[in-house]
Design a protein around this motif. Structure first.
Motif, PDB file in Angstrom:
ATOM      1  N   PHE A  32     -43.309 -65.678 -18.303  1.00 12.56           N
ATOM      2  CA  PHE A  32     -44.368 -66.914 -17.942  1.00 12.56           C
ATOM      3  C   PHE A  32     -43.834 -68.201 -18.743  1.00 12.56           C
ATOM      4  O   PHE A  32     -43.811 -69.228 -18.061  1.00 12.56           O
ATOM      5  N   TRP A  33     -43.608 -68.113 -19.976  1.00  9.98           N
ATOM      6  CA  TRP A  33     -42.905 -69.424 -20.635  1.00  9.98           C
ATOM      7  C   TRP A  33     -41.860 -70.028 -20.059  1.00  9.98           C
ATOM      8  O   TRP A  33     -41.427 -70.766 -19.815  1.00  9.98           O
ATOM      9  N   GLY A  34     -40.482 -69.083 -19.951  1.00 10.97           N
ATOM     10  CA  GLY A  34     -39.650 -69.490 -19.114  1.00 10.97           C
ATOM     11  C   GLY A  34     -39.481 -70.090 -17.956  1.00 10.97           C
ATOM     12  O   GLY A  34     -39.238 -71.045 -17.533  1.00 10.97           O
ATOM     13  N   THR A  35     -40.584 -69.537 -17.085  1.00  9.70           N
ATOM     14  CA  THR A  35     -40.730 -70.106 -15.552  1.00  9.70           C
ATOM     15  C   THR A  35     -41.603 -71.365 -15.409  1.00  9.70           C
ATOM     16  O   THR A  35     -41.040 -72.302 -14.863  1.00  9.70           O
ATOM     17  N   ALA A  64     -40.748 -61.920  -6.979  1.00 10.06           N
ATOM     18  CA  ALA A  64     -41.560 -62.855  -7.917  1.00 10.06           C
ATOM     19  C   ALA A  64     -41.200 -64.204  -7.696  1.00 10.06           C
ATOM     20  O   ALA A  64     -42.088 -65.244  -7.591  1.00 10.06           O
ATOM     21  N   TYR A  65     -39.700 -64.726  -7.404  1.00  8.37           N
ATOM     22  CA  TYR A  65     -39.471 -66.083  -7.052  1.00  8.37           C
ATOM     23  C   TYR A  65     -40.066 -66.534  -5.853  1.00  8.37           C
ATOM     24  O   TYR A  65     -40.464 -67.541  -6.027  1.00  8.37           O
ATOM     25  N   ALA A  66     -40.052 -65.792  -4.859  1.00  8.82           N
ATOM     26  CA  ALA A  66     -40.686 -66.100  -3.707  1.00  8.82           C
ATOM     27  C   ALA A  66     -42.313 -66.390  -3.784  1.00  8.82           C
ATOM     28  O   ALA A  66     -42.618 -67.395  -3.131  1.00  8.82           O
ATOM     29  N   PHE A 107     -34.407 -69.298 -12.468  1.00  2.06           N
ATOM     30  CA  PHE A 107     -35.517 -68.156 -12.526  1.00  2.06           C
ATOM     31  C   PHE A 107     -34.893 -66.788 -12.610  1.00  2.06           C
ATOM     32  O   PHE A 107     -35.294 -65.962 -13.497  1.00  2.06           O
ATOM     33  N   PHE A 108     -33.699 -66.718 -12.336  1.00  2.00           N
ATOM     34  CA  PHE A 108     -33.105 -65.165 -12.184  1.00  2.00           C
ATOM     35  C   PHE A 108     -32.598 -65.088 -13.939  1.00  2.00           C
ATOM     36  O   PHE A 108     -32.750 -63.945 -14.385  1.00  2.00           O
ATOM     37  N   ALA A 109     -31.941 -66.284 -14.542  1.00  2.84           N
ATOM     38  CA  ALA A 109     -31.611 -66.186 -15.844  1.00  2.84           C
ATOM     39  C   ALA A 109     -32.679 -65.894 -16.756  1.00  2.84           C
ATOM     40  O   ALA A 109     -32.901 -65.075 -17.590  1.00  2.84           O
ATOM     41  N   VAL A 110     -33.947 -66.296 -16.571  1.00  2.00           N
ATOM     42  CA  VAL A 110     -35.064 -66.200 -17.216  1.00  2.00           C
ATOM     43  C   VAL A 110     -35.521 -64.668 -17.079  1.00  2.00           C
ATOM     44  O   VAL A 110     -35.844 -64.027 -18.072  1.00  2.00           O
ATOM     45  N   THR A 138     -41.671 -73.547 -17.942  1.00  2.00           N
ATOM     46  CA  THR A 138     -40.915 -74.437 -18.810  1.00  2.00           C
ATOM     47  C   THR A 138     -39.624 -75.050 -18.039  1.00  2.00           C
ATOM     48  O   THR A 138     -39.241 -76.091 -18.080  1.00  2.00           O
ATOM     49  N   TRP A 139     -38.809 -73.983 -17.541  1.00  2.00           N
ATOM     50  CA  TRP A 139     -37.449 -74.327 -16.987  1.00  2.00           C
ATOM     51  C   TRP A 139     -37.390 -74.307 -15.381  1.00  2.00           C
ATOM     52  O   TRP A 139     -36.454 -75.058 -15.035  1.00  2.00           O
ATOM     53  N   VAL A 140     -38.222 -73.494 -14.803  1.00  2.00           N
ATOM     54  CA  VAL A 140     -38.016 -73.359 -13.303  1.00  2.00           C
ATOM     55  C   VAL A 140     -38.811 -74.216 -12.651  1.00  2.00           C
ATOM     56  O   VAL A 140     -38.241 -75.208 -11.990  1.00  2.00           O
ATOM     57  N   PHE A 141     -40.305 -74.262 -12.802  1.00  2.00           N
ATOM     58  CA  PHE A 141     -41.064 -74.903 -11.972  1.00  2.00           C
ATOM     59  C   PHE A 141     -41.811 -75.969 -12.971  1.00  2.00           C
ATOM     60  O   PHE A 141     -43.216 -76.154 -13.186  1.00  2.00           O
ATOM     61  N   ARG A 142     -41.185 -76.730 -13.555  1.00  2.00           N
ATOM     62  CA  ARG A 142     -41.670 -77.828 -14.609  1.00  2.00           C
ATOM     63  C   ARG A 142     -42.410 -78.872 -14.064  1.00  2.00           C
ATOM     64  O   ARG A 142     -41.613 -79.681 -13.149  1.00  2.00           O
TER      65      ARG A 142
END
Length: 150
Positions: A131-134, A61-63, A84-87, A136-140
């Motif tokens: 979805f929200w965490g990705t 998923a990250y890739a 991403f891993f934490a989310v 909001t915090w990873v790919f903002r």
């Protein structure tokens, strides 16, 4: 408000949702296939099987998101993957909780029950969180504050 002004922020969100969903389906397929194989033929207990299938699906998923859905956002170094891993750990906790309640709390111990609770119900609940965490915090993206509508 004009139609054009209304469509502007929504269209990128649709593309983002479609990309996220596509990557998510691929990661889900990895998760489901690996969980089923580890739980059935490999004979692992349900929580170990789910944990291992999660690790593989998280990396896929990250890739997919970094190279596809969010390729235009800045994501260099290990920090984005760590976040991403934490989310995804939070999402996995939701899935594991569903599996544990079903298997140990309700006594539904068949492979089918484990698959439905961990990989169907748990995955559905965890997807909204991911979805929200990705986004909001990873790919903002610059200027976006994390709302669902852009």
């Amino acid at each position: 408000m004009t139609t054009r002004a209304w469509r502007g922020p929504v269209l990128p969100c649709r593309r983002e949702l479609l990309g996220f969903a596509t990557v998510g389906l691929l990661a889900y397929a990895v998760d489901l296939a690996l969980f089923t194989g580890l739980r059935g033929p490999a004979g692992l207990d349900p929580l170990t099987a789910k944990s291992l299938s999660f690790l593989a699906a998280c990396t896929v998923a990250y890739a997919g998101n970094a190279l596809g859905t969010y390729r235009t956002t800045r994501h260099r170094g290990l920090r984005p993957y760590a976040v991403f891993f934490a989310v995804n750990l939070a999402g996995a906790a939701v899935q594991l909780l569903c599996l544990a309640v079903s298997h140990y709390g309700l006594g539904l111990t068949s492979q089918r029950a484990d698959t439905v609770s961990g990989a169907v119900i748990g995955m559905a609940l965890a997807t909204a969180l991911r979805f929200w965490g990705t986004r909001t915090w990873v790919f903002r993206a610059e200027g976006r504050v994390g709302s669902w509508t852009g």
